[in-house]
Design a protein around this motif. Sequence first.
Motif, PDB file in Angstrom:
ATOM      1  N   LEU A   1       0.827  -1.214   0.000  1.00 31.30           N
ATOM      2  CA  LEU A   1       0.000   0.000   0.000  1.00 31.30           C
ATOM      3  C   LEU A   1       0.859   1.261   0.000  1.00 31.30           C
ATOM      4  CD1 LEU A   1      -2.683  -1.109   2.621  1.00 31.30           C
ATOM      5  CD2 LEU A   1      -2.844  -1.178   0.139  1.00 31.30           C
ATOM      6  N   GLY A   2       2.130   1.120  -0.319  1.00 29.20           N
ATOM      7  CA  GLY A   2       3.044   2.255  -0.236  1.00 29.20           C
ATOM      8  C   GLY A   2       3.070   3.157  -1.448  1.00 29.20           C
ATOM      9  N   GLU A   3       2.321   2.803  -2.502  1.00 27.86           N
ATOM     10  CA  GLU A   3       2.324   3.614  -3.733  1.00 27.86           C
ATOM     11  C   GLU A   3       1.363   4.794  -3.554  1.00 27.86           C
ATOM     12  OE1 GLU A   3       1.405   0.995  -6.916  1.00 27.86           O
ATOM     13  OE2 GLU A   3       3.122  -0.309  -6.557  1.00 27.86           O
ATOM     14  N   ILE A   4       1.850   5.859  -2.927  1.00 37.13           N
ATOM     15  CA  ILE A   4       0.955   6.945  -2.507  1.00 37.13           C
ATOM     16  C   ILE A   4       0.871   8.103  -3.500  1.00 37.13           C
ATOM     17  CG2 ILE A   4       1.281   6.443  -0.068  1.00 37.13           C
ATOM     18  CD1 ILE A   4       3.260   8.829  -0.016  1.00 37.13           C
ATOM     19  N   TYR A   5       1.823   8.196  -4.416  1.00 38.08           N
ATOM     20  CA  TYR A   5       1.854   9.362  -5.308  1.00 38.08           C
ATOM     21  C   TYR A   5       2.514   8.957  -6.609  1.00 38.08           C
ATOM     22  CZ  TYR A   5       2.227  14.386  -6.415  1.00 38.08           C
ATOM     23  OH  TYR A   5       2.085  15.637  -6.973  1.00 38.08           O
TER      24      TYR A   5
ATOM     25  N   MET B   1       6.040   5.056  -0.069  1.00 38.10           N
ATOM     26  CA  MET B   1       6.068   5.555   1.310  1.00 38.10           C
ATOM     27  C   MET B   1       6.773   4.573   2.238  1.00 38.10           C
ATOM     28  SD  MET B   1       2.776   6.540   3.695  1.00 38.10           S
ATOM     29  CE  MET B   1       2.241   4.830   3.839  1.00 38.10           C
ATOM     30  N   LEU B   2       7.512   5.118   3.190  1.00 45.55           N
ATOM     31  CA  LEU B   2       8.187   4.302   4.197  1.00 45.55           C
ATOM     32  C   LEU B   2       7.152   3.564   5.028  1.00 45.55           C
ATOM     33  CD1 LEU B   2      11.123   3.818   5.309  1.00 45.55           C
ATOM     34  CD2 LEU B   2      10.581   5.525   7.036  1.00 45.55           C
ATOM     35  N   LYS B   3       7.400   2.311   5.329  1.00 42.87           N
ATOM     36  CA  LYS B   3       6.455   1.517   6.105  1.00 42.87           C
ATOM     37  C   LYS B   3       6.193   2.165   7.470  1.00 42.87           C
ATOM     38  CE  LYS B   3       5.660  -3.049   8.085  1.00 42.87           C
ATOM     39  NZ  LYS B   3       6.203  -4.394   8.376  1.00 42.87           N
ATOM     40  N   GLY B   4       4.906   2.329   7.797  1.00 41.71           N
ATOM     41  CA  GLY B   4       4.530   2.909   9.077  1.00 41.71           C
ATOM     42  C   GLY B   4       4.367   4.412   9.080  1.00 41.71           C
ATOM     43  N   ALA B   5       4.708   5.068   7.963  1.00 38.09           N
ATOM     44  CA  ALA B   5       4.584   6.529   7.899  1.00 38.09           C
ATOM     45  C   ALA B   5       3.134   6.928   7.626  1.00 38.09           C
ATOM     46  CB  ALA B   5       5.501   7.092   6.820  1.00 38.09           C
ATOM     47  N   ASN B   6       2.834   8.210   7.854  1.00 40.51           N
ATOM     48  CA  ASN B   6       1.495   8.748   7.609  1.00 40.51           C
ATOM     49  C   ASN B   6       1.429   9.240   6.164  1.00 40.51           C
ATOM     50  OD1 ASN B   6      -0.635  10.809   7.383  1.00 40.51           O
ATOM     51  ND2 ASN B   6      -0.909  10.489   9.583  1.00 40.51           N
ATOM     52  N   SER B   7       0.539   8.657   5.366  1.00 39.38           N
ATOM     53  CA  SER B   7       0.515   8.973   3.938  1.00 39.38           C
ATOM     54  C   SER B   7       0.172  10.436   3.678  1.00 39.38           C
ATOM     55  CB  SER B   7      -0.473   8.060   3.214  1.00 39.38           C
ATOM     56  OG  SER B   7      -1.779   8.219   3.727  1.00 39.38           O
ATOM     57  N   ASN B   8      -0.734  11.015   4.475  1.00 40.14           N
ATOM     58  CA  ASN B   8      -1.086  12.423   4.267  1.00 40.14           C
ATOM     59  C   ASN B   8       0.118  13.334   4.487  1.00 40.14           C
ATOM     60  OD1 ASN B   8      -3.686  11.924   3.560  1.00 40.14           O
ATOM     61  ND2 ASN B   8      -4.640  12.839   5.363  1.00 40.14           N
ATOM     62  N   ASP B   9       0.883  13.044   5.534  1.00 34.52           N
ATOM     63  CA  ASP B   9       2.065  13.867   5.823  1.00 34.52           C
ATOM     64  C   ASP B   9       3.120  13.706   4.735  1.00 34.52           C
ATOM     65  OD1 ASP B   9       0.861  14.713   8.131  1.00 34.52           O
ATOM     66  OD2 ASP B   9       1.923  13.305   9.441  1.00 34.52           O
ATOM     67  N   VAL B  10       3.318  12.469   4.292  1.00 31.81           N
ATOM     68  CA  VAL B  10       4.340  12.215   3.269  1.00 31.81           C
ATOM     69  C   VAL B  10       3.961  12.897   1.957  1.00 31.81           C
ATOM     70  CG1 VAL B  10       5.591  10.462   1.968  1.00 31.81           C
ATOM     71  CG2 VAL B  10       4.981  10.039   4.344  1.00 31.81           C
ATOM     72  N   ILE B  11       2.679  12.803   1.566  1.00 32.30           N
ATOM     73  CA  ILE B  11       2.241  13.447   0.324  1.00 32.30           C
ATOM     74  C   ILE B  11       2.401  14.959   0.422  1.00 32.30           C
ATOM     75  CG2 ILE B  11       0.224  13.924  -1.118  1.00 32.30           C
ATOM     76  CD1 ILE B  11      -0.725  11.089  -0.556  1.00 32.30           C
ATOM     77  N   LYS B  12       2.105  15.515   1.574  1.00 36.70           N
ATOM     78  CA  LYS B  12       2.287  16.958   1.773  1.00 36.70           C
ATOM     79  C   LYS B  12       3.750  17.340   1.582  1.00 36.70           C
ATOM     80  CE  LYS B  12       1.748  20.637   5.219  1.00 36.70           C
ATOM     81  NZ  LYS B  12       1.375  20.953   6.618  1.00 36.70           N
TER      82      LYS B  12
ATOM     83  N   ASP C   1      -3.015  10.577  -6.379  1.00 35.23           N
ATOM     84  CA  ASP C   1      -2.720  11.253  -5.120  1.00 35.23           C
ATOM     85  C   ASP C   1      -3.630  10.621  -4.069  1.00 35.23           C
ATOM     86  OD1 ASP C   1      -2.589  12.918  -2.924  1.00 35.23           O
ATOM     87  OD2 ASP C   1      -2.456  14.757  -4.089  1.00 35.23           O
ATOM     88  N   ARG C   2      -3.059   9.965  -3.073  1.00 32.80           N
ATOM     89  CA  ARG C   2      -3.878   9.238  -2.111  1.00 32.80           C
ATOM     90  C   ARG C   2      -4.619  10.142  -1.131  1.00 32.80           C
ATOM     91  NH1 ARG C   2      -1.405   4.124   0.846  1.00 32.80           N
ATOM     92  NH2 ARG C   2      -1.306   3.492  -1.336  1.00 32.80           N
ATOM     93  N   THR C   3      -4.298  11.423  -1.081  1.00 39.41           N
ATOM     94  CA  THR C   3      -4.927  12.324  -0.118  1.00 39.41           C
ATOM     95  C   THR C   3      -6.443  12.290  -0.202  1.00 39.41           C
ATOM     96  OG1 THR C   3      -3.013  13.788  -0.312  1.00 39.41           O
ATOM     97  CG2 THR C   3      -4.962  14.698   0.741  1.00 39.41           C
ATOM     98  N   LYS C   4      -6.981  12.344  -1.427  1.00 42.53           N
ATOM     99  CA  LYS C   4      -8.431  12.360  -1.601  1.00 42.53           C
ATOM    100  C   LYS C   4      -9.058  11.085  -1.073  1.00 42.53           C
ATOM    101  CE  LYS C   4     -12.043  12.936  -5.098  1.00 42.53           C
ATOM    102  NZ  LYS C   4     -12.331  13.136  -6.531  1.00 42.53           N
TER     103      LYS C   4
END
Length: 276
Positions: A75-79, A233-244, A268-271
């Motif tokens: 699930l790490g493909e955030i952007y 995304m790094l495992k365990g990180a917050n996706s919203n923060d990383v995308i920002k 963009d996973r934010t939405k």
Amino acid sequence: RLVTFPVEQAVATVPGIIEVRSFSRFGLSVVTIVFKDEVDIYKARQLVSERLNEAMNQIPDGVGIPELAPVTTGLGEIYQYTIHAKPGYEQKYDAMALRTIQDWIVRRQLLGVKGVAEVSSFGGKLKQYTIAVNSQKLQSFNLSINDIFQALENNNQNTGGAYIEKGPTVLFIRSEGLIGNKEDIENIAVKSTSDGIPVLLKDVATLNIGYATRYGAMTYNDEGEVAGAIVMMLKGANSNDVIKNVKERISLIEKTLPEGVVIEPFLDRTKMVNNA
């Protein structure tokens, strides 16, 4: 046989493993090691890394070097984004130029973003310098293909010398021998004839700009090829923060891009996170 099997054998006795599974394709070997839930991810990676060093001794030279995948999950493909030319600049930036911009300008700056484990590039053409050897010319100079390899390796390195004391100062000596352009490669001396005349690489081969073997392509809105990447995304990180963080860095990267090149996100996973 040459890669997957040695890796599987090397990691088979790592403690905490539930199962080892793999698949092999042309030019690709993927080995997945499943650990018990309580095993720390970084401890597991350390243990596997030690065993990969053992496996490398069994893999023939030139076949491949096994390496660990980034510290991320499925699930790490955030952007995801594309890099393409603006209207009017299509002829200036081809698929190779766009991939070069992605690898050398965009990716290198994104890798330092907090929470990013990896930036996986794809699309475009991976630039390479290709040497087309003329076998008849090679034979006429009594040379082999190994002589070409050896000459290229020996003539692409820097080296350090000693130093010269000059009064109260010291002058350090170094020799810069890294290849910088196409002409540097062409002028590499392969050997000297009995008359002392050097045989240069351009005397026995033709140098061109080529690209690595392609296993796919990336297109954009039926307008031709582009380059792009997936931010992992790094495992365990917050996706919203990383995308920002990624968006802030991309806004800075855009200022360093050549004129006529644009970065356009398409996932963009934010939405999704906000809606969930």
